[in-house]
Scaffold this motif. Structure first.
Motif, short mmCIF file in Angstrom:
data_model
loop_
_atom_site.label_atom_id
_atom_site.label_comp_id
_atom_site.label_asym_id
_atom_site.label_seq_id
_atom_site.Cartn_x
_atom_site.Cartn_y
_atom_site.Cartn_z
N VAL A 1 0.82 -1.21 0.00
CA VAL A 1 0.00 0.00 0.00
C VAL A 1 0.85 1.26 0.00
N ASN A 2 2.05 1.18 0.61
CA ASN A 2 2.91 2.36 0.72
C ASN A 2 3.42 2.88 -0.62
N ARG A 3 3.21 2.10 -1.68
CA ARG A 3 3.55 2.60 -3.01
C ARG A 3 2.65 3.77 -3.38
N TYR A 4 1.45 3.74 -2.82
CA TYR A 4 0.47 4.78 -3.15
C TYR A 4 0.06 5.62 -1.93
N TYR A 5 0.33 5.08 -0.73
CA TYR A 5 -0.11 5.75 0.50
C TYR A 5 1.01 5.68 1.53
N LYS A 6 1.45 6.81 2.02
CA LYS A 6 2.52 6.86 3.00
C LYS A 6 1.92 6.92 4.41
N GLY A 7 2.10 5.85 5.13
CA GLY A 7 1.57 5.83 6.49
C GLY A 7 1.62 4.43 7.07
N LYS A 8 1.42 4.33 8.37
CA LYS A 8 1.43 3.05 9.07
C LYS A 8 0.16 2.27 8.77
N ILE A 9 0.31 1.00 8.45
CA ILE A 9 -0.83 0.15 8.18
C ILE A 9 -1.02 -0.88 9.29
N LYS A 10 0.10 -1.44 9.75
CA LYS A 10 0.07 -2.62 10.62
C LYS A 10 -0.75 -2.43 11.88
N ASP A 11 -0.47 -1.38 12.66
CA ASP A 11 -1.12 -1.20 13.95
C ASP A 11 -2.63 -1.06 13.81
N GLY A 12 -3.06 -0.24 12.87
CA GLY A 12 -4.49 -0.04 12.64
C GLY A 12 -5.17 -1.31 12.15
N PHE A 13 -4.51 -2.03 11.24
CA PHE A 13 -5.07 -3.24 10.68
C PHE A 13 -5.25 -4.32 11.74
N LEU A 14 -4.20 -4.56 12.53
CA LEU A 14 -4.26 -5.61 13.54
C LEU A 14 -5.24 -5.28 14.65
N THR A 15 -5.16 -4.06 15.17
CA THR A 15 -6.03 -3.66 16.28
C THR A 15 -7.50 -3.72 15.86
N ALA A 16 -7.81 -3.13 14.71
CA ALA A 16 -9.20 -3.09 14.25
C ALA A 16 -9.70 -4.49 13.88
N THR A 17 -8.86 -5.29 13.24
CA THR A 17 -9.25 -6.65 12.87
C THR A 17 -9.64 -7.45 14.10
N LEU A 18 -8.79 -7.41 15.12
CA LEU A 18 -9.07 -8.16 16.35
C LEU A 18 -10.33 -7.64 17.03
N LEU A 19 -10.45 -6.33 17.12
CA LEU A 19 -11.61 -5.75 17.80
C LEU A 19 -12.91 -6.09 17.08
N PHE A 20 -12.92 -5.99 15.76
CA PHE A 20 -14.14 -6.20 15.00
C PHE A 20 -14.49 -7.68 14.84
N CYS A 21 -13.49 -8.56 14.99
CA CYS A 21 -13.73 -9.98 14.69
C CYS A 21 -13.98 -10.88 15.90
N ILE A 22 -13.27 -10.64 17.01
CA ILE A 22 -13.31 -11.68 18.05
C ILE A 22 -14.42 -11.49 19.08
N GLY A 23 -15.19 -10.46 18.96
CA GLY A 23 -16.25 -10.24 19.94
C GLY A 23 -17.41 -11.23 19.78
N SER A 24 -18.17 -11.39 20.83
CA SER A 24 -19.31 -12.31 20.82
C SER A 24 -20.36 -11.86 19.80
N MET A 25 -20.47 -10.54 19.56
CA MET A 25 -21.47 -10.05 18.59
C MET A 25 -21.15 -10.57 17.18
N ALA A 26 -19.87 -10.66 16.85
CA ALA A 26 -19.48 -11.16 15.52
C ALA A 26 -19.89 -12.61 15.35
N ILE A 27 -19.69 -13.41 16.41
CA ILE A 27 -19.98 -14.84 16.34
C ILE A 27 -21.48 -15.08 16.37
#
Length: 234
Positions: A89-115
């Motif tokens: 993504v950094n070829r087109y967008y300069k910025g951190k991806i990892k922290d936002g991706f991992l934190t949001a993925t875990l938060l949005f996926c592992i909750g009981s509401m998702a299951i």
């Protein structure tokens, strides 16, 4: 799948708002809201755990699942994948991806509401839980994306894949859920404990390896299968 698709677009919309208007969002306010959301995540985890009727299964699931996750080292693999996405993504967008991706993925996926929401949506065509989750995820995305950028929006694809997989799995485990009704509450309890851990990470800046706990979600299913087999043998 309709509820999951609504959830997918809610995260994208919230993330776009956060990215586009991040300069207008006071960072001190965003930081405070981030911490408050962390407290809310802990609260949601506690609410899910209160409903647990068999805590020993939750403890056993967390222990075995985390052991397996540590052996596989899911956290490291997810970080490697996030780094590759970031480089791409950094070829087109300069910025951190990892922290936002991992934190949001875990938060949005592992909750009981998702299951539970995805299973309800699949088995009974009731999308209410996923609609409520979509609202929460959309609001959270605005705050997260304003501080952590594009990685939060990319987590929407993780949600689509994760909840889509649960939807497929729900059709296969329908007889299991009918035979052992406590299967869903047990899975939800494990997910609630993990989401509580994620909230603790957010509030206290700790580094609990929540990703390595993910296999724990599948242990209650094996436990339910074991109960059915044991009942058959008896």
């Amino acid at each position: 799948m309709f509820g999951t698709i609504v959830n997918f677009f809610a995260i994208i919309l919230g993330s776009l708002i956060g990215i586009l208007f991040h300069k207008r969002i006071n960072q001190d306010i965003a930081y405070s809201l981030f911490k408050v959301l962390g407290l809310c995540v802990i609260y949601l985890g506690i609410i899910g755990l209160i409903k647990v009727e068999n805590p020993m299964v939750i403890i056993l699931s967390m222990a075995l699942g985390t052991l397996l996750g540590e052996v596989i080292n899911i956290e490291k693999k997810l970080e490697a994948m996030s780094n590759k996405i970031e480089m791409l993504v950094n070829r087109y967008y300069k910025g951190k991806i990892k922290d936002g991706f991992l934190t949001a993925t875990l938060l949005f996926c592992i909750g009981s509401m998702a299951i539970i929401g995805t299973i309800e949506s699949t088995l009974s065509n009731n999308h209410d839980t996923l609609y409520a989750k979509s609202i929460l995820d959309g609001i959270t995305s605005v705050i997260f994306a304003s501080t952590m950028g594009l990685g939060v929006m990319l987590s929407s694809f993780s949600v689509l894949l994760y909840q889509g997989s649960i939807s497929v799995l729900a059709n296969f485990i329908k007889p299991l859920v009918t035979a052992v009704p406590e299967t869903i509450p047990m899975i939800s309890g494990v997910g609630s404990l993990m989401i509580m851990g994620l909230g603790i990470n957010m509030v206290f800046n700790l580094k609990l390896k929540i990703s390595n706990m993910l296999p724990s979600i599948f242990i209650p299913i094996l436990y339910a299968v074991g109960l059915i087999i044991w009942s058959g043998i008896r």
